[in-house]
Motif scaffolding. Sequence first.
Motif, PDB file in Angstrom:
ATOM      1  N   GLU A 236      -1.845  91.947 -35.188  1.00  0.00           N
ATOM      2  CA  GLU A 236      -3.283  92.178 -35.146  1.00  0.00           C
ATOM      3  C   GLU A 236      -3.817  92.604 -33.782  1.00  0.00           C
ATOM      4  OE1 GLU A 236      -5.552  88.478 -35.696  1.00  0.00           O
ATOM      5  OE2 GLU A 236      -3.636  87.437 -35.508  1.00  0.00           O
ATOM      6  N   TYR A 237      -2.956  92.718 -32.770  1.00  0.00           N
ATOM      7  CA  TYR A 237      -3.438  93.049 -31.430  1.00  0.00           C
ATOM      8  C   TYR A 237      -2.944  94.413 -30.950  1.00  0.00           C
ATOM      9  CZ  TYR A 237      -5.029  88.274 -31.177  1.00  0.00           C
ATOM     10  OH  TYR A 237      -5.676  87.097 -31.436  1.00  0.00           O
ATOM     11  N   ILE A 238      -3.779  95.055 -30.164  1.00  0.00           N
ATOM     12  CA  ILE A 238      -3.460  96.357 -29.584  1.00  0.00           C
ATOM     13  C   ILE A 238      -2.569  96.115 -28.370  1.00  0.00           C
ATOM     14  CG2 ILE A 238      -4.438  98.410 -28.491  1.00  0.00           C
ATOM     15  CD1 ILE A 238      -7.078  97.658 -30.038  1.00  0.00           C
ATOM     16  N   PRO A 239      -1.416  96.775 -28.289  1.00  0.00           N
ATOM     17  CA  PRO A 239      -0.522  96.546 -27.153  1.00  0.00           C
ATOM     18  C   PRO A 239      -1.105  97.082 -25.844  1.00  0.00           C
ATOM     19  CG  PRO A 239       0.344  98.280 -28.569  1.00  0.00           C
ATOM     20  CD  PRO A 239      -0.881  97.742 -29.233  1.00  0.00           C
ATOM     21  N   LEU A 240      -0.765  96.394 -24.760  1.00  0.00           N
ATOM     22  CA  LEU A 240      -1.176  96.796 -23.420  1.00  0.00           C
ATOM     23  C   LEU A 240       0.057  97.029 -22.561  1.00  0.00           C
ATOM     24  CD1 LEU A 240      -4.046  94.238 -22.686  1.00  0.00           C
ATOM     25  CD2 LEU A 240      -4.278  96.628 -23.396  1.00  0.00           C
ATOM     26  N   GLU A 241      -0.124  97.791 -21.505  1.00  0.00           N
ATOM     27  CA  GLU A 241       0.958  98.054 -20.563  1.00  0.00           C
ATOM     28  C   GLU A 241       1.535  96.728 -20.076  1.00  0.00           C
ATOM     29  OE1 GLU A 241       1.454  99.879 -16.089  1.00  0.00           O
ATOM     30  OE2 GLU A 241      -0.147 100.652 -17.359  1.00  0.00           O
ATOM     31  N   GLY A 242       2.854  96.605 -20.148  1.00  0.00           N
ATOM     32  CA  GLY A 242       3.541  95.402 -19.695  1.00  0.00           C
ATOM     33  C   GLY A 242       3.859  94.402 -20.779  1.00  0.00           C
ATOM     34  N   ASP A 243       3.259  94.545 -21.956  1.00  0.00           N
ATOM     35  CA  ASP A 243       3.592  93.642 -23.060  1.00  0.00           C
ATOM     36  C   ASP A 243       5.072  93.786 -23.395  1.00  0.00           C
ATOM     37  OD1 ASP A 243       1.017  92.660 -23.421  1.00  0.00           O
ATOM     38  OD2 ASP A 243       0.541  94.034 -25.059  1.00  0.00           O
TER      39      ASP A 243
ATOM     40  N   PRO B 276      12.825 100.743 -22.654  1.00  0.00           N
ATOM     41  CA  PRO B 276      13.824  99.791 -23.164  1.00  0.00           C
ATOM     42  C   PRO B 276      14.329  98.864 -22.063  1.00  0.00           C
ATOM     43  CG  PRO B 276      14.397 102.061 -23.741  1.00  0.00           C
ATOM     44  CD  PRO B 276      13.276 102.126 -22.758  1.00  0.00           C
ATOM     45  N   ASP B 277      14.577  97.598 -22.401  1.00  0.00           N
ATOM     46  CA  ASP B 277      15.116  96.640 -21.430  1.00  0.00           C
ATOM     47  C   ASP B 277      16.497  97.044 -20.936  1.00  0.00           C
ATOM     48  OD1 ASP B 277      12.861  95.087 -21.514  1.00  0.00           O
ATOM     49  OD2 ASP B 277      13.770  93.409 -22.610  1.00  0.00           O
ATOM     50  N   ASP B 278      17.265  97.715 -21.783  1.00  0.00           N
ATOM     51  CA  ASP B 278      18.624  98.096 -21.394  1.00  0.00           C
ATOM     52  C   ASP B 278      18.674  99.435 -20.652  1.00  0.00           C
ATOM     53  OD1 ASP B 278      18.141  99.871 -23.454  1.00  0.00           O
ATOM     54  OD2 ASP B 278      19.831  99.228 -24.694  1.00  0.00           O
ATOM     55  N   GLY B 279      17.527  99.959 -20.261  1.00  0.00           N
ATOM     56  CA  GLY B 279      17.490 101.242 -19.553  1.00  0.00           C
ATOM     57  C   GLY B 279      17.435 102.399 -20.536  1.00  0.00           C
ATOM     58  N   GLY B 280      17.628 103.573 -20.037  1.00  0.00           N
ATOM     59  CA  GLY B 280      17.580 104.748 -20.895  1.00  0.00           C
ATOM     60  C   GLY B 280      16.197 105.378 -20.901  1.00  0.00           C
ATOM     61  N   VAL B 281      16.055 106.383 -21.739  1.00  0.00           N
ATOM     62  CA  VAL B 281      14.798 107.130 -21.809  1.00  0.00           C
ATOM     63  C   VAL B 281      13.727 106.305 -22.508  1.00  0.00           C
ATOM     64  CG1 VAL B 281      15.968 109.372 -21.817  1.00  0.00           C
ATOM     65  CG2 VAL B 281      15.426 108.284 -23.974  1.00  0.00           C
TER      66      VAL B 281
ATOM     67  N   GLY C 193      11.906  95.701 -25.228  1.00  0.00           N
ATOM     68  CA  GLY C 193      11.413  96.588 -24.186  1.00  0.00           C
ATOM     69  C   GLY C 193      10.024  96.171 -23.760  1.00  0.00           C
ATOM     70  N   LYS C 194       9.439  96.983 -22.875  1.00  0.00           N
ATOM     71  CA  LYS C 194       8.070  96.729 -22.420  1.00  0.00           C
ATOM     72  C   LYS C 194       7.233  97.967 -22.672  1.00  0.00           C
ATOM     73  CE  LYS C 194       8.795  93.303 -18.860  1.00  0.00           C
ATOM     74  NZ  LYS C 194       8.664  92.975 -17.446  1.00  0.00           N
ATOM     75  N   VAL C 195       5.981  97.745 -23.041  1.00  0.00           N
ATOM     76  CA  VAL C 195       5.063  98.854 -23.260  1.00  0.00           C
ATOM     77  C   VAL C 195       4.802  99.501 -21.902  1.00  0.00           C
ATOM     78  CG1 VAL C 195       2.753  99.532 -24.021  1.00  0.00           C
ATOM     79  CG2 VAL C 195       4.014  97.752 -25.262  1.00  0.00           C
TER      80      VAL C 195
ATOM     81  N   PRO D 197      -1.158  88.861 -19.226  1.00  0.00           N
ATOM     82  CA  PRO D 197      -2.328  87.981 -19.088  1.00  0.00           C
ATOM     83  C   PRO D 197      -3.676  88.640 -19.414  1.00  0.00           C
ATOM     84  CG  PRO D 197      -0.983  87.943 -17.091  1.00  0.00           C
ATOM     85  CD  PRO D 197      -0.429  88.988 -17.969  1.00  0.00           C
ATOM     86  N   GLU D 198      -3.735  89.964 -19.439  1.00  0.00           N
ATOM     87  CA  GLU D 198      -4.998  90.641 -19.738  1.00  0.00           C
ATOM     88  C   GLU D 198      -5.477  90.293 -21.142  1.00  0.00           C
ATOM     89  OE1 GLU D 198      -2.345  92.379 -18.540  1.00  0.00           O
ATOM     90  OE2 GLU D 198      -3.060  92.685 -16.502  1.00  0.00           O
ATOM     91  N   VAL D 199      -6.772  90.398 -21.345  1.00  0.00           N
ATOM     92  CA  VAL D 199      -7.361  90.136 -22.664  1.00  0.00           C
ATOM     93  C   VAL D 199      -6.895  91.218 -23.636  1.00  0.00           C
ATOM     94  CG1 VAL D 199      -9.505  90.003 -23.976  1.00  0.00           C
ATOM     95  CG2 VAL D 199      -9.375  88.992 -21.695  1.00  0.00           C
ATOM     96  N   HIS D 200      -6.381  90.787 -24.764  1.00  0.00           N
ATOM     97  CA  HIS D 200      -5.936  91.707 -25.804  1.00  0.00           C
ATOM     98  C   HIS D 200      -7.002  91.782 -26.893  1.00  0.00           C
ATOM     99  CE1 HIS D 200      -2.123  91.266 -23.808  1.00  0.00           C
ATOM    100  NE2 HIS D 200      -1.627  92.217 -24.560  1.00  0.00           N
ATOM    101  N   HIS D 201      -7.264  93.002 -27.356  1.00  0.00           N
ATOM    102  CA  HIS D 201      -8.243  93.200 -28.420  1.00  0.00           C
ATOM    103  C   HIS D 201      -7.532  93.391 -29.749  1.00  0.00           C
ATOM    104  CE1 HIS D 201     -11.574  93.486 -25.626  1.00  0.00           C
ATOM    105  NE2 HIS D 201     -10.794  94.231 -24.865  1.00  0.00           N
TER     106      HIS D 201
END
Length: 128
Positions: free
Chosen positions: A79-86, A62-67, A46-48, A114-118
């Motif tokens: 070790e990285y904080i997720p960002l929208e779209g990951d 989820p990639d397959d749709g749904g809630v 899925g994507k964040v 592509p955004e910088v991940h912390h």
Amino acid sequence: MSSPSSLTPDSPNKGFLLQVPSPIVTRRSRTKSTTEIANSNPEVKGKVKYFCRTKGHGFITPDDGGVDIFLHISDIEGEYIPLEGDEVTYRLCPIPPKREKYQATHVRIVNFTPEVHHRWDCLPSEGH
């Protein structure tokens, strides 16, 4: 750690205890049966959709749709904080008591935006 009464009278820390919050997020404890269910479920993608570090939660689409699936900070691996779209992989875990809804566990970022991940050990920035 010493209690204030055990410090020597000439101690510069007399009556003061330094408590530093741990930067390490601990795993949630689940019952054995809930853990086994999550571990037996297949890994899905899925994507964040949203994640807020200060609140400690977000959602995955989820990639397959749904809630959208609930995501808790304690279930993120790496070790990285997720960002929208990951793009992430995760396993579904039923949420007690009725086990009618699910949340994501074993969440791993597999394709970063592509955004910088912390990293988790960086100080939280406003809003993330």
